[in-house]
Enzyme design. Structure first.
Site, PDB file in Angstrom:
ATOM      1  N   SER A 142       0.859  -1.191   0.000  1.00  0.00           N
ATOM      2  CA  SER A 142       0.000   0.000   0.000  1.00  0.00           C
ATOM      3  C   SER A 142       0.886   1.229   0.000  1.00  0.00           C
ATOM      4  CB  SER A 142      -0.882   0.021   1.254  1.00  0.00           C
ATOM      5  OG  SER A 142      -1.510   1.286   1.383  1.00  0.00           O
ATOM      6  N   TYR A 155      -1.637  -1.085  10.569  1.00  0.00           N
ATOM      7  CA  TYR A 155      -1.881  -1.524   9.178  1.00  0.00           C
ATOM      8  C   TYR A 155      -0.674  -1.179   8.296  1.00  0.00           C
ATOM      9  CZ  TYR A 155      -3.900  -1.550   4.476  1.00  0.00           C
ATOM     10  OH  TYR A 155      -4.136  -1.781   3.142  1.00  0.00           O
TER      11      TYR A 155
HETATM   12  N1  NAP Z   1      -8.723  -0.548  -1.154  1.00  0.00           N
HETATM   13  C1  NAP Z   1      -7.646   0.162  -0.919  1.00  0.00           C
HETATM   14  O1  NAP Z   1      -7.696   1.407  -0.885  1.00  0.00           O
HETATM   15  C2  NAP Z   1      -6.308  -0.509  -0.712  1.00  0.00           C
HETATM   16  C3  NAP Z   1      -5.177   0.306  -0.756  1.00  0.00           C
HETATM   17  C4  NAP Z   1      -3.931  -0.278  -0.581  1.00  0.00           C
HETATM   18  C5  NAP Z   1      -3.816  -1.643  -0.390  1.00  0.00           C
HETATM   19  N2  NAP Z   1      -4.942  -2.418  -0.346  1.00  0.00           N
HETATM   20  C6  NAP Z   1      -4.753  -3.866  -0.118  1.00  0.00           C
HETATM   21  O2  NAP Z   1      -5.360  -4.586  -1.171  1.00  0.00           O
HETATM   22  C7  NAP Z   1      -5.839  -5.840  -0.687  1.00  0.00           C
HETATM   23  C8  NAP Z   1      -7.323  -5.982  -1.029  1.00  0.00           C
HETATM   24  O3  NAP Z   1      -8.027  -4.913  -0.432  1.00  0.00           O
HETATM   25  P1  NAP Z   1      -9.549  -4.570  -0.777  1.00  0.00           P
HETATM   26  O4  NAP Z   1      -9.661  -3.099  -0.747  1.00  0.00           O
HETATM   27  O5  NAP Z   1      -9.979  -5.315  -1.965  1.00  0.00           O
HETATM   28  O6  NAP Z   1     -10.256  -5.150   0.534  1.00  0.00           O
HETATM   29  P2  NAP Z   1     -11.758  -5.683   0.760  1.00  0.00           P
HETATM   30  O7  NAP Z   1     -12.657  -5.132  -0.259  1.00  0.00           O
HETATM   31  O8  NAP Z   1     -12.035  -5.443   2.196  1.00  0.00           O
HETATM   32  O9  NAP Z   1     -11.619  -7.258   0.505  1.00  0.00           O
HETATM   33  C9  NAP Z   1     -10.782  -8.012   1.338  1.00  0.00           C
HETATM   34  C10 NAP Z   1     -10.660  -9.429   0.838  1.00  0.00           C
HETATM   35  O10 NAP Z   1      -9.793 -10.140   1.736  1.00  0.00           O
HETATM   36  C11 NAP Z   1     -10.458 -11.302   2.204  1.00  0.00           C
HETATM   37  N3  NAP Z   1     -10.148 -11.576   3.607  1.00  0.00           N
HETATM   38  C12 NAP Z   1     -10.144 -10.704   4.635  1.00  0.00           C
HETATM   39  N4  NAP Z   1      -9.888 -11.347   5.789  1.00  0.00           N
HETATM   40  C13 NAP Z   1      -9.730 -12.655   5.474  1.00  0.00           C
HETATM   41  C14 NAP Z   1      -9.464 -13.825   6.233  1.00  0.00           C
HETATM   42  N5  NAP Z   1      -9.325 -13.807   7.573  1.00  0.00           N
HETATM   43  N6  NAP Z   1      -9.358 -15.006   5.581  1.00  0.00           N
HETATM   44  C15 NAP Z   1      -9.518 -15.061   4.239  1.00  0.00           C
HETATM   45  N7  NAP Z   1      -9.781 -13.995   3.466  1.00  0.00           N
HETATM   46  C16 NAP Z   1      -9.880 -12.800   4.076  1.00  0.00           C
HETATM   47  C17 NAP Z   1     -11.948 -11.023   2.048  1.00  0.00           C
HETATM   48  O11 NAP Z   1     -12.610 -12.251   1.864  1.00  0.00           O
HETATM   49  P3  NAP Z   1     -14.053 -12.616   2.506  1.00  0.00           P
HETATM   50  O12 NAP Z   1     -14.961 -11.447   2.317  1.00  0.00           O
HETATM   51  O13 NAP Z   1     -14.446 -13.818   1.704  1.00  0.00           O
HETATM   52  O14 NAP Z   1     -13.787 -12.950   3.951  1.00  0.00           O
HETATM   53  C18 NAP Z   1     -11.997 -10.138   0.800  1.00  0.00           C
HETATM   54  O15 NAP Z   1     -12.081 -10.916  -0.357  1.00  0.00           O
HETATM   55  C19 NAP Z   1      -5.558  -5.847   0.814  1.00  0.00           C
HETATM   56  O16 NAP Z   1      -4.339  -6.526   1.055  1.00  0.00           O
HETATM   57  C20 NAP Z   1      -5.404  -4.371   1.144  1.00  0.00           C
HETATM   58  O17 NAP Z   1      -4.613  -4.174   2.297  1.00  0.00           O
HETATM   59  C21 NAP Z   1      -6.183  -1.874  -0.515  1.00  0.00           C
END
Ligand code: NAP
Length: 249
Positions: A142, A155
Site C-alpha cells: 500500500s 496496518y
Molecule cells: N482498497 C484500498 O484502498 C487498498 C489500498 C492499498 C492496499 N490495499 C490492499 O489490497 C488488498 C485488497 O483490499 P480490498 O480493498 O480489496 O479489501 P476488501 O474489499 O475489504 O476485501 C478483502 C478481501 O480479503 C479477504 N479476507 C479478509 N480477511 C480474510 C481472512 N481472515 N481469511 C480469508 N480472506 C480474508 C476477504 O474475503 P471474505 O470477504 O471472503 O472474507 C476479501 O475478499 C488488501 O491486502 C489491502 O490491504 C487496498
C-alpha cells in the site's frame, strides 16, 4: 492465444474488491483462476460462475487466513486440485483496522499481522512444491508503507513488512526462476476504503493528494497485477510498484 493461456493463478481474497477485479482480469487474459474466499462464499461462487459464463475456467476454495494454519490449509487445497504447477500467486487478502493509538488493541495488532503478513509468507512456503521457473508471486502492499497517515500505524507496519518480504523472498527464490513483486495501491474504491472514501469530503481530500484527479478503481490495480503476472514483466523482480494516480508525490 491469450497472454495467460495455459496458466494457473491463485488469487486470495477474490470474493470482493481488488481480488475480485484481479481474478476477472486474469481470467479474461486466459488464466485458469482459483478464486479464494474467507467468509464470502456466495460472492466467490458468483464470481466463478461469471468467469465460466464468459468461457473461462475457475475453481473456488475457502480458507480463513487469520488462522495460524490458514496458508497451510489453502495450499493443501490448491495441491488437492491436482495442479502440477502454479504460475501466478496473488496474495491479496487483507484487513485494515484503523484506530487512534489510544484505542488500538493487541488482538487487532495480531489479527492484522496474521492476515496481511503471516498468511502470505506461509502460503508461499507451502506452495513452493508447485511454484517454479517462470512463476510470479504478487503481494499487495500500500502507499501507506511510504506515507504516514493518522490511525494507520499497525496496518501500515503490516504493509512495510510485506515490502520487506517482497525483497527477501525475491532474493531467496530468484535462483529457482520465481519472481516476487508487490503492487502498492493508493486509495481504491472498495469495501475496505469506505473509512476514507465514504464521504464526498473525504473523496475530495484523497483527490487532492493525487496528481490524477479521480478516485482509483479496482480495475486500475487489476491491470497492474496482470502486468506482473505476465512475461512482459519478466525482468521486474523484488520491487514494490506504487499504483496510486501519483499520490503524495
Ligand atoms: N482498497 C484500498 O484502498 C487498498 C489500498 C492499498 C492496499 N490495499 C490492499 O489490497 C488488498 C485488497 O483490499 P480490498 O480493498 O480489496 O479489501 P476488501 O474489499 O475489504 O476485501 C478483502 C478481501 O480479503 C479477504 N479476507 C479478509 N480477511 C480474510 C481472512 N481472515 N481469511 C480469508 N480472506 C480474508 C476477504 O474475503 P471474505 O470477504 O471472503 O472474507 C476479501 O475478499 C488488501 O491486502 C489491502 O490491504 C487496498
Amino acid at each position: 492465444m491469450s497472454e495467460l493461456s495455459n496458466r494457473v493463478a491463485l488469487v486470495t481474497g477474490a470474493s470482493r474488491g481488488l481480488g475480485r477485479a484481479t481474478a476477472l482480469r486474469l481470467a479474461e487474459l486466459g488464466a485458469r483462476v482459483i478464486v479464494h474466499y474467507g467468509a464470502s462464499r456466495d460472492a466467490a461462487d458468483t464470481l466463478a460462475a461469471e468467469i465460466r459464463a464468459k468461457g473461462g475456467q475457475a475453481d473456488v476454495l475457502g480458507a480463513d487466513l487469520a488462522a495460524p494454519d490458514g496458508g497451510h490449509k489453502l495450499a493443501d487445497a490448491v495441491k488437492a486440485l491436482g495442479i502440477a504447477r502454479l504460475d501466478v500467486l496473488v496474495a491479496n487478502a487483507g484487513i485494515a483496522e484503523m484506530q487512534p493509538i489510544e484505542t488500538q488493541t493487541v488482538e487487532s495488532f495480531d489479527r492484522q499481522f496474521a492476515v496481511n503478513v503471516r498468511s502470505p509468507f506461509f502460503l508461499v512456503q507451502q506452495l513452493l512444491p508447485i511454484l517454479g521457473e517462470g512463476s510470479s508471486v504478487i503481494f499487495l502492499s500500500s502507499v501507506v508503507a511510504r506515507v504516514a497517515f493518522d490511525g494507520t500505524a499497525i496496518y501500515s507496519a503490516t504493509k512495510g513488512a510485506v515490502e520487506v518480504l517482497t525483497r527477501n523472498l525475491a532474493k531467496e527464490l530468484g535462483p529457482r526462476g520465481i519472481r516476487v513483486n508487490a503492487i502498492a495501491p493508493g486509495a481504491i474504491d472498495t469495501d475496505m476504503a469506505q473509512d476514507f472514501l465514504g464521504t464526498e469530503e473525504s473523496r475530495e481530500f484523497v483527490k487532492g493528494m493525487q496528481a490524477l484527479k479521480r478516485i482509483g478503481q479496482p480495475e486500475d490495480i487489476a491491470d497492474a497485477v496482470a502486468l506482473l503476472a505476465s512475461d512482459r514483466s519478466r525482468w521486474i523482480d523484488g520491487r514494490s510498484i506504487e499504483v496510486s494516480g501519483g499520490s503524495n508525490l
